[in-house]
Design an enzyme around this catalytic site. Sequence first.
Site, PDB file in Angstrom:
ATOM      1  N   VAL A   1      -8.404   4.229   0.133  1.00 47.31           N
ATOM      2  CA  VAL A   1      -8.260   4.626  -1.266  1.00 47.31           C
ATOM      3  C   VAL A   1      -8.755   3.542  -2.209  1.00 47.31           C
ATOM      4  CG1 VAL A   1      -6.612   5.244  -3.076  1.00 47.31           C
ATOM      5  CG2 VAL A   1      -6.318   6.148  -0.763  1.00 47.31           C
TER       6      VAL A   1
ATOM      7  N   ASP B   1      -6.816  -7.926  -1.575  1.00 46.46           N
ATOM      8  CA  ASP B   1      -6.169  -7.442  -0.361  1.00 46.46           C
ATOM      9  C   ASP B   1      -5.615  -8.641   0.393  1.00 46.46           C
ATOM     10  OD1 ASP B   1      -6.565  -4.531   1.352  1.00 46.46           O
ATOM     11  OD2 ASP B   1      -5.829  -6.268   2.461  1.00 46.46           O
TER      12      ASP B   1
ATOM     13  N   ARG C   1     -10.400  -8.281   6.229  1.00 38.77           N
ATOM     14  CA  ARG C   1     -10.921  -7.186   5.407  1.00 38.77           C
ATOM     15  C   ARG C   1     -11.745  -7.753   4.251  1.00 38.77           C
ATOM     16  NH1 ARG C   1     -12.873  -2.147   4.959  1.00 38.77           N
ATOM     17  NH2 ARG C   1     -12.051  -0.951   3.195  1.00 38.77           N
TER      18      ARG C   1
ATOM     19  N   THR D   1       1.528   4.218   2.086  1.00 37.62           N
ATOM     20  CA  THR D   1       2.944   4.602   2.009  1.00 37.62           C
ATOM     21  C   THR D   1       3.268   5.448   3.244  1.00 37.62           C
ATOM     22  OG1 THR D   1       2.235   6.362   0.494  1.00 37.62           O
ATOM     23  CG2 THR D   1       3.326   4.447  -0.477  1.00 37.62           C
TER      24      THR D   1
ATOM     25  N   CYS E   1      -1.775  11.309   5.465  1.00 37.05           N
ATOM     26  CA  CYS E   1      -1.571  12.122   4.259  1.00 37.05           C
ATOM     27  C   CYS E   1      -0.797  13.398   4.566  1.00 37.05           C
ATOM     28  CB  CYS E   1      -2.927  12.457   3.607  1.00 37.05           C
ATOM     29  SG  CYS E   1      -3.771  11.034   2.918  1.00 37.05           S
TER      30      CYS E   1
ATOM     31  N   ARG F   1      -4.811   6.384  12.771  1.00 40.37           N
ATOM     32  CA  ARG F   1      -3.403   6.383  12.374  1.00 40.37           C
ATOM     33  C   ARG F   1      -2.775   7.773  12.500  1.00 40.37           C
ATOM     34  NH1 ARG F   1      -3.382   3.648   6.561  1.00 40.37           N
ATOM     35  NH2 ARG F   1      -5.437   4.622   6.529  1.00 40.37           N
TER      36      ARG F   1
END
Length: 409
Positions: A12, A30, A35, A80, A255, A323
């Site tokens: 995102v 980050d 990364r 989240t 999601c 994931r």
Amino acid sequence: MKKISVIGLGYVGLPVAVAFGKVTEVIGFDINKNRINELKQGFDSTNEVESSELKTSRVNFTDDIEAIKNADFYIICVPTPVDKMNTPDLTPLISATKTVATVLKKGDIVVYESTVYPGCTEDVCVPILEEISNLKFKQDFEAGFSPERINPGDKNNRFETIKKVVSASSDEALEIVASQYQSVVKAGIYKASSIKVAEAAKVIENTQRDINIAFMNELAIIFKKMDIDTKEVLEAASTKWNFLNFQPGLVGGHCIGVDPYYLTYKAEQLGYKSEVILSGRKINDNMGGWIAQNIIKQAINNKIQGTVTVFGLTFKENVPDTRNSKSYDIIREFKEWGYKVQTHDPFLPQSSLEKSDIIVLAVAHDEYKIKGWSLIEEFIDLKKTAIVADIKGILDKTQKPENIILWRL
């Protein structure tokens, strides 16, 4: 224009930072040093942003907290997830909030894009911002919520081309937030009446999809008992103009397979236990095991033994993200029954494969679609009876080789 800092540079945050980086200087923060290093080198391991975009956008990639002090408009885009009990895990969100709170100044605005339950921004995040910064909410700083609508792997529907919902803690702040996003989102802005409304809008988007897919999965279970091909049923039903063409399959990722639990968690806090949402979640969470068990029954009935090859390990097509992938539920079930399992995914490191007696096409990667039956024929002995489980229905049923038993939802 406000000085923007994007906190969290994953699926995102990176597209958001790069989009703003095309029109102004942006601080991309980050905590993951690896990364940051890869992004500085012009490489995005998520495949969401091209190297050319990384190199031309004006984003200063950093893991130094000091660097974000220069910002006055913070966009928080951290994961989240849920824990093993499917309870919301706000650890990344709270950590990012604390980071921003240490540099928060009068006049700053903090906007959250991370999916949460209604009320989380103002009930959980704002008090942390106040406590650490010693600033007063709505007096010294403002907050907002603009739900992310990034669709990993989708090269057509991008951050800039998807209508953006925005909200804020005051009318003045809302105008600023809307103006910031308006500068990069070509699809336009929708101003929600409150932060809670924006939070709720986001969490029901994926919950709605989850419930509809669960209905399709339940139909697949029923139709399998009737020896009816679900794909053929849906093709017939889709001829009606208002039929919603959802498909059965595995529901994983961070999601659709996660967000509904945020809504049901908050509902339970308020004394209401969800019926429909949790029922849908139960169906979808158990689908991988059910699929494997049905393939195993087919194998036993046809005296087929040997190696199982599962094609597709990521949670959806054309992304490298594993994931919460439900392909692993299928693998786990086969292994519990004593089968040798080997795997393949074009987006993950590969090892050599041997011929198989059972093949499971779990994810509809473009590479698999293009190869079709030629992919299957490469890994089976056409002289022997074998099972091919085409979970996503990507193979042409009419082109099936003679000795193949085709299993579909």
